[in-house]
Design a protein around this motif. Sequence first.
Motif, short mmCIF file in Angstrom:
data_model
loop_
_atom_site.label_atom_id
_atom_site.label_comp_id
_atom_site.label_asym_id
_atom_site.label_seq_id
_atom_site.Cartn_x
_atom_site.Cartn_y
_atom_site.Cartn_z
N GLN A 161 0.95 -1.25 -0.19
CA GLN A 161 -0.08 0.05 -0.10
C GLN A 161 0.96 1.14 -0.05
O GLN A 161 0.54 2.33 -0.66
N PHE A 162 2.04 1.28 0.78
CA PHE A 162 2.77 2.29 1.01
C PHE A 162 3.60 2.52 -0.59
O PHE A 162 3.45 3.86 -1.13
N THR A 163 4.02 1.71 -1.06
CA THR A 163 4.35 1.65 -2.53
C THR A 163 3.61 2.26 -3.47
O THR A 163 3.80 3.13 -4.27
N LYS A 164 2.10 1.75 -3.49
CA LYS A 164 1.22 2.19 -4.31
C LYS A 164 1.06 3.57 -4.10
O LYS A 164 0.92 4.55 -5.12
N ALA A 165 0.98 4.09 -2.95
CA ALA A 165 0.97 5.38 -2.51
C ALA A 165 2.20 6.21 -3.07
O ALA A 165 1.72 7.47 -3.62
N MET A 205 4.00 5.61 -5.49
CA MET A 205 3.82 5.22 -7.07
C MET A 205 3.05 6.17 -7.62
O MET A 205 3.10 6.70 -8.91
N SER A 206 1.65 6.22 -7.16
CA SER A 206 0.69 6.88 -7.86
C SER A 206 0.61 8.60 -7.60
O SER A 206 -0.35 9.05 -8.01
N GLN A 207 1.54 8.82 -6.71
CA GLN A 207 1.56 10.40 -6.58
C GLN A 207 2.24 11.04 -7.75
O GLN A 207 3.45 10.82 -8.16
N PHE A 208 1.14 11.62 -8.37
CA PHE A 208 1.73 12.09 -9.84
C PHE A 208 2.59 13.32 -9.55
O PHE A 208 2.23 14.44 -8.90
N GLY A 209 3.71 13.41 -10.13
CA GLY A 209 4.70 14.53 -9.84
C GLY A 209 5.50 14.54 -8.53
O GLY A 209 5.49 13.52 -7.95
N SER A 210 5.47 15.66 -7.92
CA SER A 210 6.50 15.71 -6.83
C SER A 210 5.42 15.62 -5.63
O SER A 210 4.31 16.05 -5.37
N GLY A 211 5.82 15.10 -4.57
CA GLY A 211 5.13 14.65 -3.32
C GLY A 211 5.90 13.76 -2.32
O GLY A 211 7.00 13.37 -2.29
N TRP A 212 5.21 13.19 -1.48
CA TRP A 212 5.43 12.38 -0.54
C TRP A 212 4.57 11.25 -0.13
O TRP A 212 3.33 11.47 -0.47
N ALA A 213 5.20 9.83 0.17
CA ALA A 213 4.13 9.07 0.67
C ALA A 213 4.43 8.89 2.06
O ALA A 213 5.64 9.07 2.84
N TRP A 214 3.34 8.55 2.85
CA TRP A 214 3.49 8.50 4.35
C TRP A 214 2.74 7.47 5.11
O TRP A 214 1.82 6.85 4.48
N LEU A 215 3.30 7.06 6.35
CA LEU A 215 2.82 6.34 7.05
C LEU A 215 2.46 7.41 8.48
O LEU A 215 3.40 7.72 8.88
N SER A 216 1.04 7.52 8.80
CA SER A 216 0.72 8.46 9.66
C SER A 216 -0.23 8.00 10.58
O SER A 216 -0.77 6.94 10.37
N LEU A 217 -0.44 8.68 11.67
CA LEU A 217 -1.53 8.61 12.51
C LEU A 217 -2.75 9.47 12.19
O LEU A 217 -2.40 10.67 12.15
N ASP A 218 -3.84 9.01 12.02
CA ASP A 218 -4.89 9.80 11.94
C ASP A 218 -5.42 10.56 13.17
O ASP A 218 -4.73 10.36 14.17
N LYS A 219 -6.65 11.22 12.96
CA LYS A 219 -7.17 11.93 14.28
C LYS A 219 -7.42 10.99 15.52
O LYS A 219 -7.37 11.39 16.76
#
Length: 242
Positions: free
Chosen positions: A156-160, A162-176
């Motif tokens: 899932q992380f790899t997918k996030a 890879m599917s970020q079009f252009g510049s950005g970041w993939a994250w493992l985060s904590l939600d609210k």
Amino acid sequence: MKDQAMMNRREALKTITLAGVGIATATSLNTALAQAATGPHTLPALPYDFAALEPVIDAQTMQIHHGKHHAAYVANLNKALADYPELAKKPVDELIKDMAAIPEKIRTAVRNNGGGHANHSLFWKLLTKPETSQAHGKITEAIVEKFGSFETAQEQFTKAAMSQFGSGWAWLSLDKNKQLVIEATANQDSPLMHGHYPLAGLDVWEHAYYLKYQNRRADYVEAFYALLNWDFLEERYLKAIG
Ligand code: MN3
């Protein structure tokens, strides 16, 4: 003062561009760049040598990424905050948590450069020499519990990433609700900007990998997993869930 800072910075950048900057100069280079910033924010020194992440991330990429890209975010953030002493007092993570409170005039600059400074400051600490990376702790248990398996989480992380079009970041985060989530952000946006807490982030801007991987982002993303500093990640996770 400003001219002096510019000159120091120019000197420091000149040092970077010299071919074959050795590991021995890493510390003095970091110091020079940190001093070149006019504050209040400063470029944090890397917690390891430029070559420490080889062969996954090459020394030249690290030099440019830290010494030019991250340094520029710091310098531009300071420039944006120059007329806002109250905002300038805030730690960067606090500053970017509440973008609505930033005056419109400097909001985009703070979003891009404050985000860039916060994201990279976390990113460097998250990485370690490939031979010392070993998954362990409550964070790995929580990942398996949330995503079913370690492999699924990684997919899932790899997918996030890879599917970020252009510049950005993939994250493992904590939600609210302090639940683990995998997400992506564009440009230098941080999960902090939408109320999430970033545990681990992967920079998928081309400047993070292009010298070694060119257009092969997938290879860079896969290689990244071997660099995770699980001690740091565990500590950050435990602190965040309280
Ligand atoms: Mn970057």
